[in-house]
Design a protein around this motif. Structure first.
Motif, PDB file in Angstrom:
ATOM      1  N   LEU A  80       0.825  -1.215   0.000  1.00  0.00           N
ATOM      2  CA  LEU A  80       0.000   0.000   0.000  1.00  0.00           C
ATOM      3  C   LEU A  80       0.857   1.263   0.000  1.00  0.00           C
ATOM      4  O   LEU A  80       0.412   2.325   0.402  1.00  0.00           O
ATOM      5  N   MET A  81       2.116   1.112  -0.463  1.00  0.00           N
ATOM      6  CA  MET A  81       3.046   2.257  -0.507  1.00  0.00           C
ATOM      7  C   MET A  81       3.320   2.676  -1.939  1.00  0.00           C
ATOM      8  O   MET A  81       3.448   1.825  -2.819  1.00  0.00           O
ATOM      9  N   SER A  82       3.481   3.980  -2.148  1.00  0.00           N
ATOM     10  CA  SER A  82       3.922   4.456  -3.462  1.00  0.00           C
ATOM     11  C   SER A  82       5.421   4.166  -3.587  1.00  0.00           C
ATOM     12  O   SER A  82       6.109   3.934  -2.587  1.00  0.00           O
ATOM     13  N   ASP A  83       5.944   4.188  -4.820  1.00  0.00           N
ATOM     14  CA  ASP A  83       7.375   3.887  -5.043  1.00  0.00           C
ATOM     15  C   ASP A  83       8.275   4.859  -4.285  1.00  0.00           C
ATOM     16  O   ASP A  83       9.305   4.474  -3.741  1.00  0.00           O
ATOM     17  N   PHE A  84       7.855   6.132  -4.223  1.00  0.00           N
ATOM     18  CA  PHE A  84       8.662   7.146  -3.526  1.00  0.00           C
ATOM     19  C   PHE A  84       8.792   6.797  -2.037  1.00  0.00           C
ATOM     20  O   PHE A  84       9.880   6.829  -1.469  1.00  0.00           O
ATOM     21  N   VAL A  85       7.658   6.446  -1.422  1.00  0.00           N
ATOM     22  CA  VAL A  85       7.666   6.101   0.007  1.00  0.00           C
ATOM     23  C   VAL A  85       8.500   4.844   0.239  1.00  0.00           C
ATOM     24  O   VAL A  85       9.258   4.754   1.206  1.00  0.00           O
ATOM     25  N   LYS A  86       8.399   3.859  -0.678  1.00  0.00           N
ATOM     26  CA  LYS A  86       9.206   2.630  -0.572  1.00  0.00           C
ATOM     27  C   LYS A  86      10.686   2.968  -0.557  1.00  0.00           C
ATOM     28  O   LYS A  86      11.450   2.468   0.265  1.00  0.00           O
ATOM     29  N   ASN A  87      11.099   3.826  -1.502  1.00  0.00           N
ATOM     30  CA  ASN A  87      12.519   4.220  -1.586  1.00  0.00           C
ATOM     31  C   ASN A  87      12.986   4.902  -0.303  1.00  0.00           C
ATOM     32  O   ASN A  87      14.073   4.640   0.193  1.00  0.00           O
ATOM     33  N   GLN A  88      12.145   5.789   0.215  1.00  0.00           N
ATOM     34  CA  GLN A  88      12.497   6.519   1.441  1.00  0.00           C
ATOM     35  C   GLN A  88      12.657   5.568   2.629  1.00  0.00           C
ATOM     36  O   GLN A  88      13.590   5.693   3.415  1.00  0.00           O
ATOM     37  N   THR A  89      11.730   4.604   2.740  1.00  0.00           N
ATOM     38  CA  THR A  89      11.795   3.677   3.883  1.00  0.00           C
ATOM     39  C   THR A  89      12.993   2.733   3.743  1.00  0.00           C
ATOM     40  O   THR A  89      13.611   2.355   4.732  1.00  0.00           O
ATOM     41  N   GLU A  90      13.315   2.352   2.486  1.00  0.00           N
ATOM     42  CA  GLU A  90      14.496   1.490   2.267  1.00  0.00           C
ATOM     43  C   GLU A  90      15.775   2.203   2.675  1.00  0.00           C
ATOM     44  O   GLU A  90      16.738   1.580   3.119  1.00  0.00           O
ATOM     45  N   LYS A  91      15.777   3.523   2.511  1.00  0.00           N
ATOM     46  CA  LYS A  91      16.966   4.309   2.902  1.00  0.00           C
ATOM     47  C   LYS A  91      16.979   4.591   4.404  1.00  0.00           C
ATOM     48  O   LYS A  91      17.889   5.238   4.915  1.00  0.00           O
ATOM     49  N   GLY A  92      15.924   4.137   5.099  1.00  0.00           N
ATOM     50  CA  GLY A  92      15.862   4.334   6.556  1.00  0.00           C
ATOM     51  C   GLY A  92      15.411   5.725   6.968  1.00  0.00           C
ATOM     52  O   GLY A  92      15.605   6.144   8.115  1.00  0.00           O
ATOM     53  N   ILE A  93      14.808   6.461   6.020  1.00  0.00           N
ATOM     54  CA  ILE A  93      14.341   7.819   6.340  1.00  0.00           C
ATOM     55  C   ILE A  93      13.001   7.731   7.063  1.00  0.00           C
ATOM     56  O   ILE A  93      12.077   7.050   6.620  1.00  0.00           O
ATOM     57  N   ASP A  94      12.896   8.411   8.183  1.00  0.00           N
ATOM     58  CA  ASP A  94      11.640   8.433   8.948  1.00  0.00           C
ATOM     59  C   ASP A  94      10.667   9.417   8.316  1.00  0.00           C
ATOM     60  O   ASP A  94      11.008  10.583   8.106  1.00  0.00           O
ATOM     61  N   LEU A  95       9.476   8.954   8.001  1.00  0.00           N
ATOM     62  CA  LEU A  95       8.471   9.830   7.385  1.00  0.00           C
ATOM     63  C   LEU A  95       7.343  10.071   8.393  1.00  0.00           C
ATOM     64  O   LEU A  95       6.889   9.146   9.058  1.00  0.00           O
ATOM     65  N   SER A  96       6.922  11.333   8.480  1.00  0.00           N
ATOM     66  CA  SER A  96       5.864  11.638   9.455  1.00  0.00           C
ATOM     67  C   SER A  96       4.508  11.169   8.911  1.00  0.00           C
ATOM     68  O   SER A  96       4.273  11.158   7.700  1.00  0.00           O
ATOM     69  N   THR A  97       3.649  10.762   9.821  1.00  0.00           N
ATOM     70  CA  THR A  97       2.337  10.236   9.427  1.00  0.00           C
ATOM     71  C   THR A  97       1.210  11.058  10.061  1.00  0.00           C
ATOM     72  O   THR A  97       1.422  11.758  11.049  1.00  0.00           O
ATOM     73  N   VAL A  98       0.040  10.950   9.459  1.00  0.00           N
ATOM     74  CA  VAL A  98      -1.156  11.599  10.012  1.00  0.00           C
ATOM     75  C   VAL A  98      -2.319  10.613   9.908  1.00  0.00           C
ATOM     76  O   VAL A  98      -2.269   9.663   9.119  1.00  0.00           O
ATOM     77  N   PHE A  99      -3.354  10.834  10.721  1.00  0.00           N
ATOM     78  CA  PHE A  99      -4.561  10.012  10.628  1.00  0.00           C
ATOM     79  C   PHE A  99      -5.622  10.785   9.846  1.00  0.00           C
ATOM     80  O   PHE A  99      -5.847  11.961  10.109  1.00  0.00           O
ATOM     81  N   ILE A 100      -6.217  10.107   8.866  1.00  0.00           N
ATOM     82  CA  ILE A 100      -7.263  10.756   8.064  1.00  0.00           C
ATOM     83  C   ILE A 100      -8.511   9.864   8.026  1.00  0.00           C
ATOM     84  O   ILE A 100      -8.439   8.668   8.301  1.00  0.00           O
TER      85      ILE A 100
END
Length: 350
Positions: A80-100
């Motif tokens: 359920l991830m876009s390619d950009f988010v996949k790349n960021q998580t593979e690099k170990g970058i922490d991404l902020s999340t929100v509830f919608i």
């Protein structure tokens, strides 16, 4: 401030809807397991189809998404991830999340393929000379509900695109040198009036379930429906407060069912009987067998059971098969009598 008054636009509560049990059950089961493949709701005008669909979306718990992501990407589920988010998580970058709130996307009848699938952002292309993807409705609907009113009047090729995306969970876009794939996992809900024509059998078969809606004939029930609607129109917040406990209880049942769904089992003998019914009804392909198995598991989970019983199968089998019996586009859809007859012969009357 009261929690209920934070709603920008009050939605009629799902638990306040009188009757139409078939439609309500089909929607709840699809929400528990979106892989059932969506639901086609056909029925008379003014029977609350749109109201019920919007009400079920409003009932669902909020979802966690990556902040500012165009595809409602999940923070941990790679499917359920876009390619950009996949790349960021593979690099170990922490991404902020929100509830919608769960996305509820309406697809208008006049929508073009570009509007549905996404296209190139022309403004950016002309101003900066950069080819950028502008997401369509399928991107907005990821992890939510995509609702098509009067789906039987929509162009067949658009219905095909929607069904392909709903079945695979992905949308692939090839536009002027841009090649992009993004998650599009949504519950597809179509509604329509049979008087305006049916979908082709090949397209109908791709919907997991088919619910039939009839106008309520019982005078006391009709009065109750009118009273509920009048009460909501007069003061929606009083009506929402009245049904708050029932809404919370149903929401908790759905969450619990989603959590235990993967552990629900269905016996081999029961699966054989399901396939026997499909064979006796001469259902083309194996989609019917698969959907009945999924829907029966979702119903068992909803009833807080970890094993499917014959009653679960009997309750969902008509919803899953009635629209698969039509071989000729000029035939009408079986109301369910044919399915019930075969089920009684194979399962026995209980």
């Amino acid at each position: 401030m009261d929690i209920l008054k934070n709603k920008t636009r009050p939605v009629f509560p799902f638990t306040a809807i009188v009757g139409q049990e078939e439609m309500k059950l089909a929607l709840i089961l699809n929400v528990i397991d979106p892989k059932i493949g969506g639901v086609m709701i056909m029925g008379d005008r003014g029977t609350g189809k749109s109201t019920t669909i919007r009400a079920v979306a409003d009932l669902l718990p909020q979802i966690e998404v990556i902040q500012d992501d165009l595809f409602n990407s999940h923070p941990s589920d790679r499917d359920l991830m876009s390619d950009f988010v996949k790349n960021q998580t593979e690099k170990g970058i922490d991404l902020s999340t929100v509830f919608i709130s769960v996305p509820m996307v309406d697809l208008p009848l006049g929508a073009t393929e570009d509007r549905v699938c996404g296209t190139i952002d022309l403004e950016k292309a002309l101003a900066d000379g950069i080819k950028t993807f502008e997401p369509g409705l399928l991107a907005k609907a990821n992890r939510g509900i995509l609702y098509v009113d009067e789906v039987n009047l929509l162009d067949d090729h658009l219905v095909d695109i929607l069904l392909d995306a709903a079945a695979s969970g992905w949308n692939t876009v090839e536009r002027e040198g841009i090649s992009l794939r993004h998650p599009a996992r949504f519950v597809l809900v179509g509604s329509g009036n049979p008087e305006e024509g049916e979908l082709r059998p090949q397209l109908l078969d791709r919907f997991g379930m088919h619910a039939e809606i009839r106008t309520v004939k019982d005078p006391s029930l009709r009065v109750k429906i009118v009273e509920q609607r009048s009460k909501f129109d007069t003061d929606p917040y009083v009506c929402l407060k009245e049904f708050q406990n029932q809404q919370e209880s149903l929401k908790n049942s759905i969450i619990k069912a989603q959590q235990i769904l993967s552990s629900v089992i269905i016996d081999y003998d029961l699966r054989v009987k399901i396939s026997e019914v499909c064979g006796a009804l001469n259902v083309d392909g194996l989609r019917g067998d698969i959907v009945i198995n999924r829907a029966a598991k979702a119903l068992a989970a909803y009833n807080n059971k970890n094993q499917v019983g014959a009653k679960d199968v009997k309750k969902v089998i008509t919803l899953c098969l009635r629209h698969r019996l039509r071989k000729d586009p000029l035939e009408t859809i079986d109301s369910g009598n044919k399915v019930r007859q075969v089920v009684e012969n194979i399962f026995g009357i209980q």
